[in-house]
Design an enzyme around this catalytic site. Structure first.
Site, mmCIF file in Angstrom:
data_model
loop_
_atom_site.group_PDB
_atom_site.id
_atom_site.type_symbol
_atom_site.label_atom_id
_atom_site.label_comp_id
_atom_site.label_asym_id
_atom_site.label_seq_id
_atom_site.Cartn_x
_atom_site.Cartn_y
_atom_site.Cartn_z
ATOM 1 N N GLY A 1 12.820 -3.421 11.179
ATOM 2 C CA GLY A 1 11.885 -2.649 10.490
ATOM 3 C C GLY A 1 10.504 -3.401 10.124
ATOM 4 O O GLY A 1 9.679 -2.862 9.514
ATOM 5 N N GLN A 2 10.337 -4.530 10.791
ATOM 6 C CA GLN A 2 8.975 -5.093 10.749
ATOM 7 C C GLN A 2 8.194 -4.449 11.346
ATOM 8 O O GLN A 2 7.977 -4.159 12.392
ATOM 9 C CB GLN A 2 9.244 -6.664 11.092
ATOM 10 N N ILE B 1 0.874 -1.257 -0.035
ATOM 11 C CA ILE B 1 -0.063 0.153 0.121
ATOM 12 C C ILE B 1 0.699 1.165 -0.073
ATOM 13 O O ILE B 1 0.388 2.521 -0.508
ATOM 14 C CB ILE B 1 -0.854 0.015 1.484
ATOM 15 N N HIS C 1 6.435 -11.956 5.647
ATOM 16 C CA HIS C 1 5.942 -11.519 4.428
ATOM 17 C C HIS C 1 7.327 -11.366 3.782
ATOM 18 O O HIS C 1 8.234 -10.919 4.338
ATOM 19 C CB HIS C 1 5.326 -10.433 4.534
HETATM 20 P P1 5GP Z 1 7.289 -4.489 7.458
HETATM 21 O O1 5GP Z 1 7.689 -3.197 7.759
HETATM 22 O O2 5GP Z 1 6.464 -5.406 8.372
HETATM 23 O O3 5GP Z 1 8.506 -5.303 6.766
HETATM 24 O O4 5GP Z 1 6.353 -4.348 5.950
HETATM 25 C C1 5GP Z 1 5.048 -4.347 5.923
HETATM 26 C C2 5GP Z 1 4.502 -3.695 4.852
HETATM 27 O O5 5GP Z 1 3.215 -3.844 4.682
HETATM 28 C C3 5GP Z 1 4.660 -2.271 4.856
HETATM 29 O O6 5GP Z 1 5.675 -2.140 3.487
HETATM 30 C C4 5GP Z 1 3.746 -1.478 4.568
HETATM 31 O O7 5GP Z 1 3.222 -0.534 3.752
HETATM 32 C C5 5GP Z 1 2.478 -2.836 4.046
HETATM 33 N N1 5GP Z 1 1.133 -2.626 4.325
HETATM 34 C C6 5GP Z 1 0.705 -2.199 5.598
HETATM 35 N N2 5GP Z 1 -0.707 -2.319 5.525
HETATM 36 C C7 5GP Z 1 -0.876 -2.829 4.511
HETATM 37 C C8 5GP Z 1 -2.291 -2.825 4.076
HETATM 38 O O8 5GP Z 1 -3.340 -2.667 4.386
HETATM 39 N N3 5GP Z 1 -2.409 -3.293 2.618
HETATM 40 C C9 5GP Z 1 -1.255 -3.341 2.055
HETATM 41 N N4 5GP Z 1 -1.508 -3.581 0.692
HETATM 42 N N5 5GP Z 1 -0.038 -3.091 2.407
HETATM 43 C C10 5GP Z 1 0.012 -2.767 3.658
#
Ligand code: 5GP
Length: 115
Positions: A94-95, A34, A101
């Site tokens: 950064g998670q 997103i 994922h």
């Molecule tokens: P992390 O920071 O945990 O490695 O990555 C989480 C990712 O999920 C971030 O890049 C963030 O933009 C994405 N994200 C969070 N909420 C949503 C959502 O509701 N929909 C989508 N498509 N991506 C999301």
């Protein structure tokens, strides 16, 4: 499998939050991030709720391999020749979403080391 998943990705897996699935199989789904950090920024997530790579078990080996193969497929399908796959593990790394994922990022030159 998504029943006991309190994260936003659990909501996406259950269809409570919309996300256009670019890949969908019995083990995982993929969709666009997103908040893209590059022209192409995709996420591959398992249906099984694993909070992070810290909790992955030896029995998850086939699933983890599958996630990487799907990451390569969606990257190629998106037209990428080169890309980066990232698995942020833990808050300091950064998670922000605690459902394992794989990020697929590409479409521009990517610097190393990351911030
Ligand atoms: P992390 O920071 O945990 O490695 O990555 C989480 C990712 O999920 C971030 O890049 C963030 O933009 C994405 N994200 C969070 N909420 C949503 C959502 O509701 N929909 C989508 N498509 N991506 C999301």
């Amino acid at each position: 499998m998504a029943e006991n998943n309190p994260t936003i990705f659990g909501s996406i897996l259950r269809g409570e939050i919309p996300a256009e699935r670019i890949h969908d199989d019995e083990h995982c789904i993929a969709f666009a991030d997103i908040q893209p950090q590059a022209p192409v920024h995709l996420l591959v997530i398992p249906r099984q709720h694993i909070p992070s790579l810290k909790e992955a078990q030896p029995t998850d080996g086939a699933l983890l391999g599958h996630l990487l193969l799907v990451a390569a497929k969606v990257a190629k399908d998106a037209g990428l020749q080169d890309w980066r796959t990232v698995i942020n593990t833990g808050a300091e790394a950064g998670q922000t979403v605690f459902h394992l994922h794989v990020h697929v990022i590409g479409g521009r030159p990517l610097a190393w080391p990351p911030g």
